[in-house]
Write an enzyme that holds these catalytic residues in place. Structure first.
Site, PDB file in Angstrom:
ATOM      1  N   GLU A 150      12.452 115.309   2.460  1.00 34.25           N
ATOM      2  CA  GLU A 150      13.221 114.238   3.110  1.00 34.25           C
ATOM      3  C   GLU A 150      13.000 114.185   4.624  1.00 34.25           C
ATOM      4  OE1 GLU A 150      17.331 114.503   1.780  1.00 34.25           O
ATOM      5  OE2 GLU A 150      16.799 113.404  -0.032  1.00 34.25           O
ATOM      6  N   GLU A 308      14.764 113.236  -7.137  1.00 34.88           N
ATOM      7  CA  GLU A 308      16.100 113.825  -7.210  1.00 34.88           C
ATOM      8  C   GLU A 308      17.115 112.753  -7.585  1.00 34.88           C
ATOM      9  OE1 GLU A 308      17.567 115.699  -3.646  1.00 34.88           O
ATOM     10  OE2 GLU A 308      15.635 116.599  -3.181  1.00 34.88           O
TER      11      GLU A 308
HETATM   12  C1  GLA Z   1      18.858 115.817  -0.669  1.00 34.01           C
HETATM   13  C2  GLA Z   1      18.004 117.042  -0.507  1.00 34.01           C
HETATM   14  C3  GLA Z   1      18.427 118.172  -1.414  1.00 34.01           C
HETATM   15  C4  GLA Z   1      19.920 118.271  -1.542  1.00 34.01           C
HETATM   16  C5  GLA Z   1      20.464 116.959  -1.995  1.00 34.01           C
HETATM   17  C6  GLA Z   1      21.951 116.963  -2.219  1.00 34.01           C
HETATM   18  O1  GLA Z   1      18.330 114.889  -1.501  1.00 34.01           O
HETATM   19  O2  GLA Z   1      16.638 116.795  -0.669  1.00 34.01           O
HETATM   20  O3  GLA Z   1      17.896 119.352  -0.881  1.00 34.01           O
HETATM   21  O4  GLA Z   1      20.458 118.613  -0.311  1.00 34.01           O
HETATM   22  O5  GLA Z   1      20.184 115.994  -1.009  1.00 34.01           O
HETATM   23  O6  GLA Z   1      22.419 115.726  -2.634  1.00 34.01           O
END
Ligand code: GLA
Ligand code: ZN
Length: 672
Positions: A150, A308
């Site tokens: 991210e 995710e």
């Molecule tokens: C992000 C991060 C993860 C985690 C999630 C929690 O997407 O990439 O490491 O922190 O948020 O929602």
């Protein structure tokens, strides 16, 4: 290069076994088998373990994680782990910590906060990526590379200032060109040397925060620079991987509609796109759908990975509601319907401590396999096994395009005037939503995309018009297509300088209108709008339109401009150009978009069913798949519009037969 080749949709997610004793790993793998989990994203936050000191690498834990995955028949999406710094690095090289918008140099803490211009960070990150690639390129578990995590945010340190100046030289060439682009004669800003230029932040050009700048041109260039600086970090790691591993596909997890980074600048450098979906609370289903389509648009419509999503709840919000029974399944099939070729979670096992201990996970702290969440995850795992390869590599045959432009987003929201209340995503979403709820498949594409496949091009709040875009939009209508744009479009060039012509600038000939004035009003000021038989409302900005060939479709109902056009249609070539001069409420946007789609016979077969989403994908073997997604808590009673087989149940429907979807139910129809 495309996404990794797999026999079915990769299913699993972020897995951090290094946080647990190995006895727990046995239990994890037993539960993964039960849930149909075949893919694990590992190593995302393990830098302080894999490199405990500047000159010490220790890959024993990662070795064991990957070897174990391979022994269990699972594949791994291996992260380079460079998103969370180890403490020694920050202590030894304090410049790896960011300097924030207020000019404060941060000290060690948190994650996602390295300075992209710091040579110490770049050196350490690429060295780590190189080590990992060297070690695991041939590992049987390796399925894909996940660089960093991210990417986002900006740094305003002296190293970044220097890198910005270098970037500006490359972009503008000379100071004269830069002064011209930024309109620096305004407020006596003419620069006479590159080193006079400061990053735009609270100490320099900004007041009241990142969206209030004295010089839009400078702030825009800093957004672009930040995008490129972080991309540089990604590319350095990718090169390090490629030196050892020429073949394994590489990605990094994006965040959908994430304003700080122009993902279109990154797209050519990804082997495949992937993203993390955490829709805002109470967002309508079209909100994540828009983000999916934006991510699919990054690689010319190629499938992406859902890297995710939470199986149940987030932790970072003030209030973190549960996904209700059935919502996870629906959201997952929605992602697949929009082009996801992987369905991954954050996270497989809940961490015991720190800020995400309450974050939802497939396996909770008690390690049970009889929780509701585990059962839903396992149920979905069985369905994805059943689906096999049916959806993999499938493309969306959209004939409607929606232009999405980070430059326009930035320019609109850092503008002083006409209104801070206009939010780019909200306006874009309103048009996207109208098209999707009418059953049209939509490609969300950059302004540089080839527009020839499309019958309809929606270009809401296209604040900036760059390059030959106006000509390409004219070509769409010349050959019979329809182009729509709205208020606050065609206002500025790529440097955010106003066009020295009638508004909407280069779009004016196509739209057949001229706009001399615009009236911005508070949220509670409503303009009544009459359109066909519909009485609706508009808010925020009311542009005063004079026709130069366009015919009025709707007019304002109040104020001194009552009776003047609010929506116009301009026949152009064999097609039409629509101009919507105000922020219509959703029913008004729906009316306009349905009129346009109807002209091109693009209304979906179930456009009359509120809450029923349809999406099409065409598989590489030519099979046509129609996803039906019931977003309502009630059963959806439909009449099959065609003969088809539901791949999830094996049930066949003949055209005209009743077809019922459960509350929050899904069907994946193979249309014959
Ligand atoms: C992000 C991060 C993860 C985690 C999630 C929690 O997407 O990439 O490491 O922190 O948020 O929602
Ligand atoms: Zn910096």
């Amino acid at each position: 290069m495309t996404a990794p080749r797999t026999p079915k949709i990769p299913y699993g997610g972020d897995y951090n076994p290094e946080q647990w004793p190995e006895t727990v790993w046995d239990e994890d793998h037993r539960l993964f088998d039960r849930a149909g989990i075949d893919t694990l994203t590992v190593g995302v936050f393990s830098w302080s373990l894999t490199q405990p000191a500047e000159d010490t690498y220790d890959l024993t834990v990662l070795d064991r994680i990957l070897d174990r995955a391979a022994a269990e028949g699972r594949r791994v999406c291996l992260a380079t782990g460079t998103a969370a710094l180890p403490p020694w690095l920050a202590k030894r090289h304090p410049e790896v910590n960011r300097t924030d918008f207020e000019g404060r140099r941060h000290r060690y803490g948190q994650r996602h906060n390295f300075c992209p211009s710091s040579p110490a960070y770049q050196k350490a990150a690429t060295a780590l990526a190189s080590r990992l690639a060297e070690r695991y390129a041939e590992h049987p578990a390796l399925l894909g590379w996940h660089i960093n995590n991210e990417y986002g945010g900006a740094c305003y340190c002296d190293l970044c200032a220097a890198a910005f100046r270098t970037w500006l030289r490359a972009r503008h060439g000379t100071l004269d060109a830069l002064n011209d682009a930024w309109c620096t004669t305004f407020w006596s800003h003419r620069y006479t040397a590159f080193d006079e230029i400061e990053p735009p932040n609270a100490l320099t050009e900004h007041w009241r925060g990142p969206d209030h700048t004295a010089f839009q041109g400078i702030t825009l260039d800093y957004h672009r620079f930040t995008t490129d600086a972080l991309l540089g970090c990604f590319l350095a790691e990718k090169d390090a991987i490629r030196a050892h591993d020429p073949d394994t596909p590489v990605t990094t997890n994006f965040m959908g509609m994430f304003r700080p980074l122009d993902y279109h600048r990154w797209a050519p450098h990804l082997d495949f796109a992937s993203w993390d979906s955490y829709p805002p609370l109470d967002a309508p289903p079209t909100w994540p759908a828009l983000a999916h389509d934006l991510m699919r648009g990054l690689k010319d419509g190629a499938p992406f990975w859902l890297m995710e999503q939470t199986p149940s709840t987030t932790a970072c919000r003030d209030v973190n509601p549960l996904r209700r029974p059935g919502e996870l399944r629906l959201a997952t099939f929605q992602a697949i319907a929009h082009g996801a070729d992987a369905a991954l979670y954050f996270q497989m096992r809940a961490s015991r401590g720190a800020c995400e201990k309450y974050h939802g996970a497939v396996i909770g702290h008690a390690g049970r396999d009889d929780t509701r969440v585990f059962r839903e995850v396992a149920g979905l795992g069985r369905e994805l096994q059943l689906l096999g390869a049916a959806t993999l590599g499938a493309r969306t045959p959209a004939r409607t395009a929606l232009l999405f432009d980070w430059d326009s987003w930035w320019a609109l929201e850092i503008s002083d005037g006409p209104s801070r209340l206009v939010r780019y995503q909200e306006v874009v979403h309103a048009y996207y939503r109208a098209a999707r709820e009418a059953g049209a498949d939509v490609d969300v594409v950059p302004v540089t995309a080839d527009l020839t496949p499309y019958a309809v091009v929606l270009a809401p709040v296209l604040h900036m018009v760059k390059g030959d875009l106006a000509t390409r939009l004219e070509a769409v209508t010349e050959r019979g297509g329809t182009v729509l744009t709205t208020f606050l479009s065609g206002r500025a060039d790529e440097h955010d300088r106003a066009f020295l012509t009638d508004v909407p600038g280069p779009l004016a000939p196509l739209m057949g209108v001229r706009v001399d004035e615009w009236d911005a009003r508070p949220q509670d000021v409503v303009q009544p709008i009459a359109m066909g038989g519909l009485r609706t409302e508009a808010r925020l900005v009311f542009e005063l339109v004079r026709s130069r060939g366009a015919e009025p479709v709707a007019t304002y109902g109040a104020d001194f401009y009552a009776g003047t056009p609010a929506v116009t249609r301009h026949p152009y070539g064999a097609g039409e150009a629509w101009y919507v001069a105000t922020a219509l409420d959703q029913p008004g946007v729906d009316w306009v978009v349905r009129r346009i789609l109807t002209r091109h016979a693009l209304l979906g077969p179930y456009a009359g069913h509120a809450g029923l989403e349809t999406a099409t994908r065409t598989a590489p073997d030519g099979k046509r798949l129609l996803f039906l997604l019931n977003h309502t808590p009630d059963p959806a009673h439909l009449t099959a519009h065609t003969s088809a087989t539901d791949l999830l149940t094996g049930k066949r429907f003949e055209k005209g037969e009743p077809l019922t979807l459960d509350p929050l139910g899904t069907a994946v129809l193979h249309v014959q």
